[in-house]
Structure formats: C-alpha cells, structure tokens
Design an enzyme around this catalytic site. Structure first.
Site, short mmCIF file in Angstrom:
data_model
loop_
_atom_site.label_atom_id
_atom_site.label_comp_id
_atom_site.label_asym_id
_atom_site.label_seq_id
_atom_site.Cartn_x
_atom_site.Cartn_y
_atom_site.Cartn_z
N GLU A 60 -10.74 1.88 3.03
CA GLU A 60 -10.87 1.40 1.65
C GLU A 60 -10.58 -0.11 1.59
O GLU A 60 -11.39 -0.89 1.08
CB GLU A 60 -9.87 2.17 0.78
CG GLU A 60 -9.92 1.82 -0.68
CD GLU A 60 -8.78 2.46 -1.46
OE1 GLU A 60 -7.80 2.93 -0.83
OE2 GLU A 60 -8.86 2.48 -2.70
N HIS A 61 -9.41 -0.52 2.11
CA HIS A 61 -9.03 -1.94 2.16
C HIS A 61 -8.93 -2.37 3.61
O HIS A 61 -8.33 -1.67 4.43
CB HIS A 61 -7.66 -2.16 1.52
CG HIS A 61 -7.56 -1.71 0.10
ND1 HIS A 61 -6.95 -0.52 -0.27
CD2 HIS A 61 -7.97 -2.28 -1.06
CE1 HIS A 61 -7.00 -0.38 -1.59
NE2 HIS A 61 -7.62 -1.43 -2.10
N ASP B 269 -6.26 -6.24 -6.11
CA ASP B 269 -5.94 -5.19 -7.08
C ASP B 269 -6.00 -5.73 -8.50
O ASP B 269 -6.29 -4.98 -9.44
CB ASP B 269 -4.52 -4.65 -6.84
CG ASP B 269 -4.47 -3.76 -5.61
OD1 ASP B 269 -5.52 -3.26 -5.21
OD2 ASP B 269 -3.36 -3.57 -5.07
N HIS C 143 -54.12 17.99 -8.14
CA HIS C 143 -53.76 16.59 -7.96
C HIS C 143 -55.01 15.77 -7.65
O HIS C 143 -55.23 14.69 -8.21
CB HIS C 143 -52.76 16.43 -6.80
CG HIS C 143 -51.35 16.80 -7.15
ND1 HIS C 143 -50.99 18.06 -7.56
CD2 HIS C 143 -50.20 16.06 -7.15
CE1 HIS C 143 -49.68 18.08 -7.79
NE2 HIS C 143 -49.18 16.88 -7.55
N GLN D 44 0.83 -1.20 0.00
CA GLN D 44 0.00 0.00 0.00
C GLN D 44 0.87 1.25 0.00
O GLN D 44 0.62 2.21 -0.73
CB GLN D 44 -0.91 -0.01 1.24
CG GLN D 44 -2.02 0.99 1.20
CD GLN D 44 -2.98 0.72 0.07
OE1 GLN D 44 -3.05 -0.40 -0.45
NE2 GLN D 44 -3.70 1.72 -0.35
N HIS E 242 2.38 3.01 -3.18
CA HIS E 242 1.54 3.71 -4.15
C HIS E 242 1.87 5.19 -4.23
O HIS E 242 1.90 5.79 -5.30
CB HIS E 242 0.06 3.60 -3.75
CG HIS E 242 -0.64 2.48 -4.43
ND1 HIS E 242 -0.78 2.40 -5.79
CD2 HIS E 242 -1.24 1.37 -3.94
CE1 HIS E 242 -1.44 1.30 -6.11
NE2 HIS E 242 -1.72 0.64 -5.01
#
Lengths: 424, 424
Positions: free
Chosen positions: B320-321, B354, B413, B252, B255
């Site tokens: 996220e993960h 991934d 209506h 991670q 990145h």
C-alpha cells in the site's frame, strides 16, 4: 410486440435485469477448489467431462495457432484485420500518460501508469465462440502494455478450438492459449496450475458458471465485470425507416431469450410500422425461435410525447446499447448521462459496434452504466502515486501534519514529521 | 523487531494479507435486510443499539454543520484548508476529458465522460473518526462533478458527530450528512430510506462490518474497494537516519495491531540501529500498546545484498505504502511496478501523504496494487462510447459486418447492416 404509452408500465420493468447464478454457486465452488488443489489433472478431467475431449496437452502450440490461421478463409482474415485496426485506433486514444506536478521548494508529486502484468482472457466456446470477443478483450490489454495475455477457451469434442478463435488470438497478439473454459478456466487463471500461469486480472464474458466463478475468485485476482443479459434501447423518430429499426431490434433479440430489445419513439405510426416489420423479418431468421421468444417476453415498444423524455428514460435505465436514430442525433447525445455505447444516426446499427467500428463491445449491463464503463485500456493499467518532498518543503507543512495527526489521535504520525526537525 | 537476511523467510509472509469478514456475514445480512425493509426506523433503532444515541433526526442540518465549523479551532480549520487545497490541486490533474476521433466518410466516434450522479461516503466514527478521510473521499468526487455527495457517519452517545468531521465535510463540499454508520449506513446508501437517498456508488473505509456490507451490496451499487490492514514497506540505504526510519515504521504500526511495518535495507548497520530506535521511540507513544503488538507480530527488518532486490521485493508484495529513502530515489522509482503510493527521499514520511501532500490516502491493500489504483477522480466518472456513421461509411464496412456476423452464426446482425442497402 406490445405497444405501450409512456408511463403505462413502470420504466424499471423495461429491461431484464437479473444475473442469476445462485443455482450454480456450490458446483462452481467445488470446481474451483478442485482446480486449486489438483491443477492440470483437474482441468483434463473437466475437459473429458464437460467438453467430451481427451486432451493430450492443455496448451495450444504455436504451430497449431499458425495452422489455424492458415486454414481460415482469407476474406475473413481480412475482416478480422480491418476490425483489429479499428479497435486498435480507438483504444490507442485511451492510453493514459500519468503526470508530474511541481510543489513548493523543489517538491513534486505525480502519478505513474503501469500495465497490469498478467491478464487472463476468458473466451466462451461452442455457439458463443466469438472471435470478436477475442479482439475486444485482447487488444486493449495489448495497448496497455500487459506483459502476458493468457487465453482460456473450451475445446470441442475433438480437442480443438475453432480456427477463427485461434486466428483472432494471433491477430490480437495473445501470448498463450489453453484448452479449458467455464468455471475451471477461471479457476486455472486465478490460482495457476502446472501449465496455466496465475494472472493478476481476468476479463471476458461467459455462462452463469463463468460469472459465478469470477465472483468467487474476485479479490484473489481482479475481474472486469459480471455481465448480465444483453440489452438495446432504440430511440427513433418518425423519419426512421421501420425496417431498419426492426432489423436492429432483432439483432439484439437473436442473442439470447433473456436479451431485451426495446424501442421508444414519439411516433405511433412508426411504432405500428416497426411492429409489423418485426413479424415479417423474424420469420426470415435462422435463430427465429430465440429471437421470437426474446421479443415475446422482453420486447417492448413505448410511445412518448417527445424525444427528450425518451432520452430521460434511457438515463434512468442506463442501457448497455443505446441507438439514437434521427437525422440530427448530437443534441440528444448531449442529454445522455448513463449508457454503455451509443449509436448515432440512421446508418449506425448496433452490429457495427459489435464488430467493426472500433469502440469496445464489452459493456456494462443491468444498469451498471450508472457507475461503470465499457472495457478499455483503463481496465489494464493501474496508477501509482508518488511524492517527493525536500527538507524545505517538509518544513513548511510539518506543523500542519502534526496538528492533523494529533487531532486524529495519532501521535506517531506527528512525530514522524517533527523528528526530522528535532522537535520531538 | 527481528532482523532477517533476504531469502531467509518467504516474501509472501512479510505483510499481513487477510481481510477477515466471514464471522460477521450473517449479522451484516440481517442488518442490511432490516434497513432495506424498515428504512429510517431501522436506522434509528441501530443508533440506539450500537451508538447509544436517541436521535431526533437522522440528517444533520446546515445550521449544525455551520456551528461545528465555527466551534473548530481556527488553526485546525487552516490546516484542513491547506490540505484540501493540495488534495484539490493533485486531483484536478486527474480529470479525464474524453475524446472524439474522425473515421472515414464523415463518420466519427469517441468517449464522453460523465460524473457518477450520486455518491455515498462512509466515514467511520469513534477513534477512527478521521477528518482526513472526509477530504480524501469527497474532494475527488467533487472534482469529478458528482451531483450529490451523501455522507454517513455514526453519532456519539450524545447523538452528535465530531465537529472536525463536520467541518471537513463543509470544506470538502459534502451535500448531505446522516447520523448512521457501520453496516446500517452502507445499507441505507445502497437501498435508500425515507431520509437517506440511494446512491450509485459508495466509497470509504470501515470496520469488518462495513467491509462485509460493501461486499454484500456490490452490484446493486458500485463500491471502491475492500480495504485490508494497512501496510508500509520502507526501503532505505545506509545513509538514512535510523531515527527517521523508526518513526515512519511506528506511524504505521500505531494504526492497528494488524498493520504491517517492514524495513528492507542493504545495510546491516542501519537494520540494527533502526531496531534500537524502535524500542526507544515506542516507549514514548500514547498508543504504544497497539504499535508494540503490531511490531511484535508483523514488523520485520530484512537485509538484502543490494537495493534493486529490495525494490523487486516491493514489486512482488505490491505494498500500500512504499518509502524509498535514499539521496537519489528516482532511479528506484523507475523500477517500481506495483505499489499504491510511493514516498521519495529522506524528507518524505508517509504521514505527509496521509494528510497534506495532495495524493490520495485511500490505497489498495493486500497486494491489490498489482491490479488496482489509489482512489481518484477516475472512481467517480464513467465513460460512454459513441459512434456516428454516415451511409457512405457504413457502405464501406457492411460486407465485413455481414461476414463477421455470419461467422458467429448471427444472421440478424448481418441483416441489420445489409437491409440499409436493400441487400436482404
């Protein structure tokens, strides 16, 4: 109302497509900052300033809710309950289940559905204090299983919200109700105050202030959609009763001077008859000024050569409401690609969908039906993916992972698979 | 990497949660306006200015795509095809079917599913030119049935995109590919140019320029999400191999210097062993500068008393993960409410997700997993409601409609239902 031949005016001008909030953007930012900083105190100040209400407390007590319910006309309670039952039945069908699928060597993966925990419902006040909005926003959230439904709605000058709103909230299962609305209500839900809990998502219609406030807090919390002016497109053939069509168009036009009511038909005779009926019926309406201005400005009748081109026009416009008025509407429904809610046949006025049938009345406007959906259970859940791999399953793909990662220049990605096999 | 006791630092500081785009907002607005006004000519100018490429044409021809596919290492083509097959299998399970339900007296209502017609895929260039992104965004759209998938991706100085990107696009079924990226690519898809078709929705990751451009065109077109820095939270017990955990954290961290890699464990021994492994493995990485800075700034190890509190921390953070590394992870998965993608067991490094396993890698960041979902088929379809009522069915509820409408002050209506029974 003017009658045009198809092609005589550009399709793109048929419905009003502006959500104008730029004029209120600074004011809204100030209100949001103020609520974020001062919390309850700011909300009480705005209640005084905007609603003319000197509030003792922001939260509505259970006793007040029960009292409002008891004070509501029992016939209307019954109507609310009928509507709620239909809305529930329709939205229960939308509940997602998730799935799990098996992979090789004992691996599996899937999607797990979890409700969004806390949801805020923004319910307008004054003339737009619609109990139907309470049912349509709260019931899908309840079915999704959200843990807490928090409603904000502005008080009247007497500090109270209409009984019908509170009764609808009780029937729909709203958990907590606060006396604040507008941009300050949105800010309270997005940031939380001493009294109002911070939510994860907020939904519901509102003025330009509410729309702009939702836009500004988006990201911090999720929002449903920014609603523009309401729109109806009626597609009708010569067999339709012009009085019914005119009544349906007027039911849209009475909402708002910005509302758009448009008829597309393949019959000049029907077009002319509807035009006459509109004048006759308009005169009978309590809201004839609003409806009249809306028809004058935005109402149009278009005559096409055939009905399929009328449906193609609907696909290009992606209207919020679409009526297909003919004896056999299903072949035309099959042609519809872009629309929020479709009303089929001659006994299906749009007002049926506003209240009773069960499908939601919170719908994409401004052409957003090209890419978005009516409010529903899907708006109140989220999906979480999961993956389980055994050592054997990982062994099968470790070289693919490493090859892919190295192609992308991410060596640590490759290593995280290979290290488990002592290959790095 | 520093080891903390649970509670020693506030949970909210564990992951980096800023999407900083304010600095580029004016530049992006200028680029968007320019592309909206000048179309292709503006795109060619930006290719010269930003990519250093003198382009002859914006669109990539089918021959060029085929040639790129042929030029790609066959082993990598096979890896792409394995990944694509797994992604397809997982996403096919997500296809929604809609439903129709019967109401009283021959009435019925339902939801019809339609694919979004035209979808734009934004694929980054240079060091972030990831073929995996092409598969993960295009395949769900293809399964949804979108009619046209339009990809934009910046060219290199030679005017060409990487072969692997074009090969992935061919495998995923992308229909058209253009040599433009960044804010100008987003603008081209949102407004359309002479060459690039205007789409209904655009998806895909990108720089701060792309994020801000997506934010600015949102409304005109739909967007998937604004992605923030990538995050992983690893929950591991004492039985885990520290070398595997360290490798996963590093995958991670490599990145981006803004990426967050955090371990929560109930074992101080594991915490200390992982800390040592991180130093050892970091030194072996080609991207050690990036990974090292990311760990220094954002990496943390937290020691809790037990694993359930580690999972509760995950729910509060909505990462996220999320890796759940232990022999029997399923009881802990049951506790997870907020996460994008969960990796279960000791043989399930995040890198598997991934590329290869099948679940999507485009995931909610910045805590958005509280209210939003991984990219999936649901992002490429929309629901249209429909309602059919017979005269008999309408007769049952006409009084409820009228009562509801009048309670809301909307007489037209009420009339639209009653007029069908000559009651107005």
């Amino acid at each position: 109302m003017k009658i045009y031949r198809y092609g005589e005016i550009p399709l793109s001008t048929l419905l009003i497509r502006t959500i104008e909030t730029s004029g209120v953007s600074d004011t809204v930012r100030e209100i949001i900052d103020d609520v974020a900083n001062r919390g309850d105190e700011a909300l009480l100040d705005y209640a005084r300033r905007f609603d003319g209400a000197a509030l003792e407390s922001l939260e509505v007590s259970q006793e007040e809710i029960d009292r409002a319910y008891e004070s509501t006309d029992p016939a209307f309670i019954k109507t609310l309950e009928t509507a709620a039952a239909n809305i529930r039945a329709f939205h229960e069908r939308q509940m997602e289940q998730g799935f799990r699928m098996a992979g090789p060597d004992g691996s599996f993966m899937g999607v797990k559905i979890t409700p969004i925990e806390k949801v805020g419902l923004c319910v307008p006040g004054r003339t737009a204090a619609y109990p139907s909005t309470v049912l349509m926003t709260a019931i899908p959230a309840k079915i999704a299983g959200c843990r807490e439904l928090v409603m904000v709605s502005p008080p009247g000058a007497d500090g109270r919200q209409p009984d019908a709103i509170l009764a609808a909230a009780k029937i729909a299962g709203v958990d907590r109700i606060f006396r604040t609305g507008g941009a300050q209500g949105v800010a309270a839900l997005a940031y939380g105050t001493q009294s109002v809990p911070k939510v994860d998502k907020l939904v519901g219609p509102g003025s330009a202030f509410v729309a702009e406030a939702k836009r500004q807090v988006f990201g911090l919390v999720d929002i449903d959609m920014i609603a523009g002016p309401s729109e109806i497109l009626v597609v009708a053939d010569e067999t339709c009763d012009p009085a019914y069509i005119a009544a349906d168009l007027l039911s849209q036009a009475e909402h708002d001077v910005l509302a758009s009511a448009v008829l597309i038909t393949d019959s000049m005779a029907l077009a002319e008859a509807v035009e006459k009926e509109l004048s006759r019926q308009l005169a009978l309406l309590p809201r004839k000024d609003i409806a009249g201005e809306s028809l004058d400005k935005n109402g149009k009748i278009i005559v096409t050569d055939d009905l399929p081109s009328a449906v193609e026009a609907a696909n290009a416009l992606a209207p919020e409401h679409l009526e297909l008025c003919m004896d056999d509407p299903l072949p035309y429904l099959a042609l519809v690609r872009n629309a929020g809610s479709v009303f089929l046949g001659k006994s299906c006025p749009e007002a049926l969908g506003d209240y009773l049938a069960g499908p939601n009345h919170t719908l994409p406007t401004c052409g957003a039906a090209r890419f978005s959906s009516p409010l529903g259970v899907a708006d109140f859940i989220k999906r979480t993916q999961y993956t389980y791999y055994t050592r054997e399953a990982l062994a099968r793909v470790k070289d693919d992972i490493a090859r892919f990662a190295r192609k992308e220049g991410l060596e640590a990605h490759a290593r995280s698979a290979l290290i488990r096999f002592e290959e790095v």
